[in-house]
Design a protein around this motif. Structure first.
Motif, PDB file in Angstrom:
ATOM      1  N   LYS A 137       0.963  -1.310   0.125  1.00 11.92           N
ATOM      2  CA  LYS A 137      -0.163   0.012   0.060  1.00 11.92           C
ATOM      3  C   LYS A 137       0.814   1.403   0.024  1.00 11.92           C
ATOM      4  O   LYS A 137       0.243   2.505   0.086  1.00 11.92           O
ATOM      5  CB  LYS A 137      -1.099  -0.066   1.161  1.00 11.92           C
ATOM      6  CG  LYS A 137      -1.965  -1.084   1.156  1.00 11.92           C
ATOM      7  CD  LYS A 137      -2.774  -1.037   2.478  1.00 11.92           C
ATOM      8  CE  LYS A 137      -3.814  -2.223   2.525  1.00 11.92           C
ATOM      9  NZ  LYS A 137      -4.690  -2.100   3.412  1.00 11.92           N
ATOM     10  N   ALA A 138       2.347   1.166  -0.286  1.00 11.49           N
ATOM     11  CA  ALA A 138       2.979   2.117   0.021  1.00 11.49           C
ATOM     12  C   ALA A 138       4.218   2.625  -0.987  1.00 11.49           C
ATOM     13  O   ALA A 138       4.326   1.410  -1.787  1.00 11.49           O
ATOM     14  CB  ALA A 138       3.814   2.367   1.307  1.00 11.49           C
ATOM     15  N   TYR A 139       4.710   3.490  -1.251  1.00  6.80           N
ATOM     16  CA  TYR A 139       5.810   3.508  -2.227  1.00  6.80           C
ATOM     17  C   TYR A 139       7.086   4.616  -1.475  1.00  6.80           C
ATOM     18  O   TYR A 139       6.638   5.507  -0.598  1.00  6.80           O
ATOM     19  CB  TYR A 139       5.571   4.300  -3.554  1.00  6.80           C
ATOM     20  CG  TYR A 139       4.903   5.427  -3.406  1.00  6.80           C
ATOM     21  CD1 TYR A 139       5.589   6.595  -3.898  1.00  6.80           C
ATOM     22  CD2 TYR A 139       3.772   5.879  -3.148  1.00  6.80           C
ATOM     23  CE1 TYR A 139       5.236   7.969  -3.793  1.00  6.80           C
ATOM     24  CE2 TYR A 139       3.121   7.100  -3.167  1.00  6.80           C
ATOM     25  CZ  TYR A 139       3.878   8.203  -3.651  1.00  6.80           C
ATOM     26  OH  TYR A 139       3.274   9.519  -3.410  1.00  6.80           O
ATOM     27  N   TYR A 140       8.193   4.283  -2.134  1.00  7.54           N
ATOM     28  CA  TYR A 140       9.368   5.357  -1.812  1.00  7.54           C
ATOM     29  C   TYR A 140       9.399   6.143  -2.740  1.00  7.54           C
ATOM     30  O   TYR A 140       9.312   5.957  -4.088  1.00  7.54           O
ATOM     31  CB  TYR A 140      10.464   4.480  -1.410  1.00  7.54           C
ATOM     32  CG  TYR A 140      10.647   3.632  -0.314  1.00  7.54           C
ATOM     33  CD1 TYR A 140      10.640   4.250   1.111  1.00  7.54           C
ATOM     34  CD2 TYR A 140      10.933   2.339  -0.323  1.00  7.54           C
ATOM     35  CE1 TYR A 140      10.787   3.493   2.244  1.00  7.54           C
ATOM     36  CE2 TYR A 140      11.131   1.590   0.635  1.00  7.54           C
ATOM     37  CZ  TYR A 140      11.157   2.152   2.023  1.00  7.54           C
ATOM     38  OH  TYR A 140      11.237   1.394   3.128  1.00  7.54           O
ATOM     39  N   LEU A 141       9.886   7.369  -2.650  1.00  8.81           N
ATOM     40  CA  LEU A 141      10.180   8.294  -3.781  1.00  8.81           C
ATOM     41  C   LEU A 141      11.482   8.887  -3.370  1.00  8.81           C
ATOM     42  O   LEU A 141      11.586   9.116  -2.192  1.00  8.81           O
ATOM     43  CB  LEU A 141       8.979   9.297  -3.750  1.00  8.81           C
ATOM     44  CG  LEU A 141       8.608  10.158  -2.634  1.00  8.81           C
ATOM     45  CD1 LEU A 141       9.365  11.600  -2.673  1.00  8.81           C
ATOM     46  CD2 LEU A 141       7.062  10.439  -2.304  1.00  8.81           C
ATOM     47  N   PHE A 142      12.169   9.362  -4.335  1.00  7.93           N
ATOM     48  CA  PHE A 142      13.692   9.723  -4.021  1.00  7.93           C
ATOM     49  C   PHE A 142      13.956  10.943  -5.213  1.00  7.93           C
ATOM     50  O   PHE A 142      13.220  10.951  -6.167  1.00  7.93           O
ATOM     51  CB  PHE A 142      14.567   8.783  -4.757  1.00  7.93           C
ATOM     52  CG  PHE A 142      14.414   7.387  -3.818  1.00  7.93           C
ATOM     53  CD1 PHE A 142      14.856   7.163  -2.632  1.00  7.93           C
ATOM     54  CD2 PHE A 142      13.468   6.226  -4.499  1.00  7.93           C
ATOM     55  CE1 PHE A 142      14.766   5.816  -2.053  1.00  7.93           C
ATOM     56  CE2 PHE A 142      13.392   5.082  -4.197  1.00  7.93           C
ATOM     57  CZ  PHE A 142      14.082   5.112  -2.588  1.00  7.93           C
ATOM     58  N   LEU A 143      14.330  12.234  -4.511  1.00  8.20           N
ATOM     59  CA  LEU A 143      14.874  13.239  -5.359  1.00  8.20           C
ATOM     60  C   LEU A 143      16.543  13.121  -5.347  1.00  8.20           C
ATOM     61  O   LEU A 143      16.955  12.935  -4.599  1.00  8.20           O
ATOM     62  CB  LEU A 143      14.304  14.581  -4.800  1.00  8.20           C
ATOM     63  CG  LEU A 143      12.626  14.539  -4.792  1.00  8.20           C
ATOM     64  CD1 LEU A 143      12.447  15.994  -4.136  1.00  8.20           C
ATOM     65  CD2 LEU A 143      12.442  14.816  -6.222  1.00  8.20           C
ATOM     66  N   LEU A 144      16.942  13.389  -6.595  1.00 10.99           N
ATOM     67  CA  LEU A 144      18.488  13.118  -6.722  1.00 10.99           C
ATOM     68  C   LEU A 144      18.957  14.430  -7.033  1.00 10.99           C
ATOM     69  O   LEU A 144      18.320  15.287  -7.739  1.00 10.99           O
ATOM     70  CB  LEU A 144      18.589  12.002  -7.967  1.00 10.99           C
ATOM     71  CG  LEU A 144      18.127  10.627  -7.902  1.00 10.99           C
ATOM     72  CD1 LEU A 144      18.491  10.027  -9.145  1.00 10.99           C
ATOM     73  CD2 LEU A 144      18.423  10.073  -6.584  1.00 10.99           C
TER      74      LEU A 144
END
Length: 164
Positions: A137-144
């Motif tokens: 039910k979840a996700y990881y998000l990343f900013l580079l």
């Protein structure tokens, strides 16, 4: 400390020695369901009951409110987590030193992201994201950053309605 320990043992007292708060925090991972006692999907009331959060920004017009984890305050114009009236704790953002169960944290490279998360994809907004292993039910998000290293990282519900 030795004298205290000897005196306590002589008196038949049991001592419980605890690691400093910083050492305890280092053993808590970021995900798959939240961080420590603050879990994705908790209602505002439940999240406040943990006594681990502090209000930073009221949710105006039915919007999401912004909070910080007391142990990890953010700067003036940012928040550590969002709480939605619809879904509860909608997203939590990482701080220096915390890592996912797969070992990813701020400063990790794009190559490390790809190795830890083979199903990593690019969102329509251009940032890398992946479903959280162990939490469908979840996700990881990343900013580079410009060097391809993680400069921001979040854990969010698929149904979050606070940010894009």
């Amino acid at each position: 400390m030795k004298k205290l320990l000897v005196a306590a043992l002589a008196a038949g007292t049991t001592l419980t020695l605890m690691a400093p708060a910083s050492a305890q925090a280092a053993t808590t991972t970021f995900g798959p369901y939240g961080y420590g006692k603050v879990k994705l999907g908790m209602s505002l009331k439940q999240a406040k009951a943990t006594k681990r959060i502090v209000l930073k920004m009221k949710g105006e017009g039915g919007g999401c409110s912004g909070w910080d984890l007391k142990a990890h305050p953010t700067g003036k114009d940012s928040v550590g987590l969002y709480i939605s009236r619809n879904v509860g704790v909608a997203g939590i953002f990482a701080w220096k030193g915390v890592k996912t169960p797969e070992g990813i944290g701020l400063g990790s490279t794009k190559a490390q992201l790809k190795k830890a998360y083979p199903k990593l994809k690019t969102a329509a907004s251009g940032f890398p994201m992946v479903s959280v292993p162990g939490n469908p039910k979840a996700y990881y998000l990343f900013l580079l950053n410009s060097k391809g290293k993680v400069r921001e990282m979040g854990l969010a519900l698929d149904t979050q309605d606070c940010f894009n």
